[in-house]
Scaffold this active site. Sequence first.
Site, mmCIF file in Angstrom:
data_model
loop_
_atom_site.group_PDB
_atom_site.id
_atom_site.type_symbol
_atom_site.label_atom_id
_atom_site.label_comp_id
_atom_site.label_asym_id
_atom_site.label_seq_id
_atom_site.Cartn_x
_atom_site.Cartn_y
_atom_site.Cartn_z
ATOM 1 C CE LYS A 78 51.305 38.887 -80.343
ATOM 2 N NZ LYS A 78 51.592 38.031 -81.443
ATOM 3 C CB THR A 79 50.377 43.628 -81.943
ATOM 4 O OG1 THR A 79 50.138 41.990 -82.015
ATOM 5 C CG2 THR A 79 50.923 44.121 -83.331
ATOM 6 C CG ASP A 266 55.008 39.073 -83.649
ATOM 7 O OD1 ASP A 266 54.546 39.078 -82.517
ATOM 8 O OD2 ASP A 266 54.089 39.090 -84.614
ATOM 9 C CD GLU A 267 52.380 35.021 -83.019
ATOM 10 O OE1 GLU A 267 52.460 34.404 -81.751
ATOM 11 O OE2 GLU A 267 51.392 35.605 -83.332
ATOM 12 C CD GLN A 297 48.262 32.509 -77.802
ATOM 13 O OE1 GLN A 297 47.804 32.871 -78.864
ATOM 14 N NE2 GLN A 297 48.434 33.824 -76.911
ATOM 15 N NE ARG A 643 42.881 33.158 -80.000
ATOM 16 C CZ ARG A 643 43.582 33.820 -79.660
ATOM 17 N NH1 ARG A 643 43.988 35.130 -80.416
ATOM 18 N NH2 ARG A 643 44.547 33.884 -78.302
#
Length: 820
Positions: A78-79, A266-267, A297, A643
């Site tokens: 994503k980043t 973002d997010e 998430q 994670r």
Amino acid sequence: MADPRNIPDGAPSDFPFDLPAASPRPGGIAARAAALARPDGAGHARGVYLDGLNPEQRAAVEATDGPVLVLAGAGTGKTRVLTTRIAHILSLGLAWPSQILAVTFTNKAAREMKERIGAMVGEEVEGMPWLGTFHSIGVRMLRRHSELVGLKSGFTILDTDDQIRLLKQLLQAEGIDEKRWPARLLANIIDGWKNRGLGPQQVPAGEGSAFANGRGGAFYAAYQARLKALNAVDFGDLLLESIRLLRENPDVLAEYHRRFRYILVDEYQDTNVAQYLWLRLLAAGSRNVCCVGDDDQSIYGWRGAEVDNILRFETDFPGATVVRLERNYRSTGHILGAAAHLIAHNAGRLGKTLFSEGESGEKVTVTGAWDSQEEARAIGEEIEQLQRQGHALTQIAILVRASFQMREFEERFVTLGLNYRVIGGPRFYERAEIRDALAYLRVIASPSDDLAFERIVNVPKRGLGDAALRQIHDHARAAQIPLIEAARELVASEELKPKVRLTLRDLVASFDRWRGQMTSLPQNELAEIVLDESGYTEMWQKDRSADAQGRLDNLKELVRSMEQFENLIGFLEHISLVMDVEGAAGGDAVNIMTLHSAKGLEFDTVFLPGWEEGVFPNQRALDEQGRAGLEEERRLAYVGLTRARRRAKVFFASNRRIHGMWQSAVPSRFLDELSEKDVEVTESRGGQGWGGGQSGRYGYGPSRFDEAQTFGSSYSTPGWQRAQNAARSNSGGGGFSGGSFSDNRPSRFAASEKARGGRVIEGELIAKSTGPASRFAIGDRVFHQKFGYGEVASVEGNKLTVQFDKAGEKKVVDSFVDAA
DNA sequence: GAGAGTCGGCTTTTT
DNA sequence: GCCGACTCTC
């Protein structure tokens, strides 16, 4: 459209912003990005940054026109997409760095993004002035146009602590019983309204009456008025007032429309209504808005995040391109399989299926333990084993649902001598000594900061107590001046007691002196002088409590950290928005943190303890939020599992001490939602197995714990320990074994009846038959100094529950009562 | 104003 | 069972 960049930054008439140095200097970010795009540019082929992206990522990067939603599953890069997209826009010359608005939630995310863009296009990232958190960008806008929303430039930003103290004053002034209507609750309600973009006038009538018998709305309005009078805003206002600014001033909005050619978020699943409204206003200009997020998430619903924002994106922004990133680069097949099966139990999701091209790896393990101590012991052993095999501790994390679970691990690791690091917890700038020190500095920098003045007027104790403060307050209110000015006037008058007058005179004089030194001394030296001369440092030096030294160290650290700022004002502005401090790296250590703070991180090995009904899913989330709460808990479980890169290890305990009470627990329903093919059920390495829960049936509901076995506080008595030892030595009989798979209970983690019965009864009997026997028995008449006469209702060791004739039922220690 | 004692609460956390 | 907030007493 010709060159979109034909409105150069700094062009005075077009853009009334004080633009940072973002013009195309030779070394600037845009120049470097442009160089990337040229075939001959510094050895880069055109679009070299696109290499190594998979087709979906590339599509997300290259879809520059119109609204784009990137649904990026855990570990799908994503980043990378976000940062590459920015590099792409820059290198194609579609916009200057200062024409890109890039918003994140946390300072950490903003920082990382800056670094990564910097690495891609060159080191200079100051060229992206509009990359930051929602709040920092809000401040930026408000500072520019403060007068349009009724503020003076240089307004202060209150944090939660200030906010609550202010509300407390309001409640007190109105004579509200703070026991029944705590300021903290009102703060939460107001925050909730602000999260939803509601000003005092827009709060629905019914809701406004929720607090203090219908006065909630009025308090909100009064609070906002107080803020304005103090020339202050709280965190919620940074967005709310920005929205008002843009709505009420079409010319300002138009300027931002012209400015922001590209918007990136973002997010996105974590945005609240206010953030959404803000974004929509700004995106109406270019319509080039790209939101990246993962509905699976979304774990911040409890603080106002609206999953709906991401679910509704295509309706909100018609014609949106939706790109799904489902190729996972992080976890092994089994981990992804288990996580995917779990999250599939949620309704209301956009639906993604993560896949990996890597190996399937180790299965996710599920281990039962007798109690939380054994859980910690088992995890400790596994960690030591991993360590022996050469795994780095930094690559191991323990992710808990709630912080009370951490202590057990800390205690265990201390005995083992295993290095650990707790991430999260009270932050540096939230500590009392830091806030005190900052309050001194705030009063120096802005004398009208009444909240800061009040905080330190009598810290250290200098005899300016409630009475003196009330006098200052009264005078300040009457004369409409800040507290410190009121103090100054009172000192000049005959109103105060001589002693108070002298002390206050000295304090006011000190502040004047320090303020005079503000320009001549570097801020860190000034801070040192202030802490010294005010007696604040001395106060802690004299303090003999255990943490005094730590506080002094913190103060030193604060002074040290001030060095890097230009001046005092710059420092204060920074810390009001960035409440974190660069974490000390520390050596090799196991990471312990909550699931919430683990979002965005990854580790080779992840331990997930406490998967029990009531703990995880958390009972309160279920009670208060029902199905939505359960789904959010499930997303949290999903976040936890994903994670892990190579090993995910889930644990549950049959008995856990919560609020000092031993409670037996039912294994979490989430365990049964993991796909069987990806899971291996193992026995606790502690060897004693587990006692199991109540019924193994799925009668989940709020009443589930009503019949939970609770043990008295005599758990540490020799009797209890004997019970535990007994349990340990006969693990064969009652221990958990694969055998319970074969019985046809609905849950494969349900207890066997035998195991359950034996353990629980034994524990109960022993717990009740030991402990210092009380002189009293049920039914005895007793007398208590404070509560008067009463009758003993129950006896637990030396603790009595007494039904007092006048005072009602109370718990008392038997040494406090006499036979009547 | 300091120290002792009592009472109630107690998920997650950023800005 | 622990911590923080508040009250009571000297």
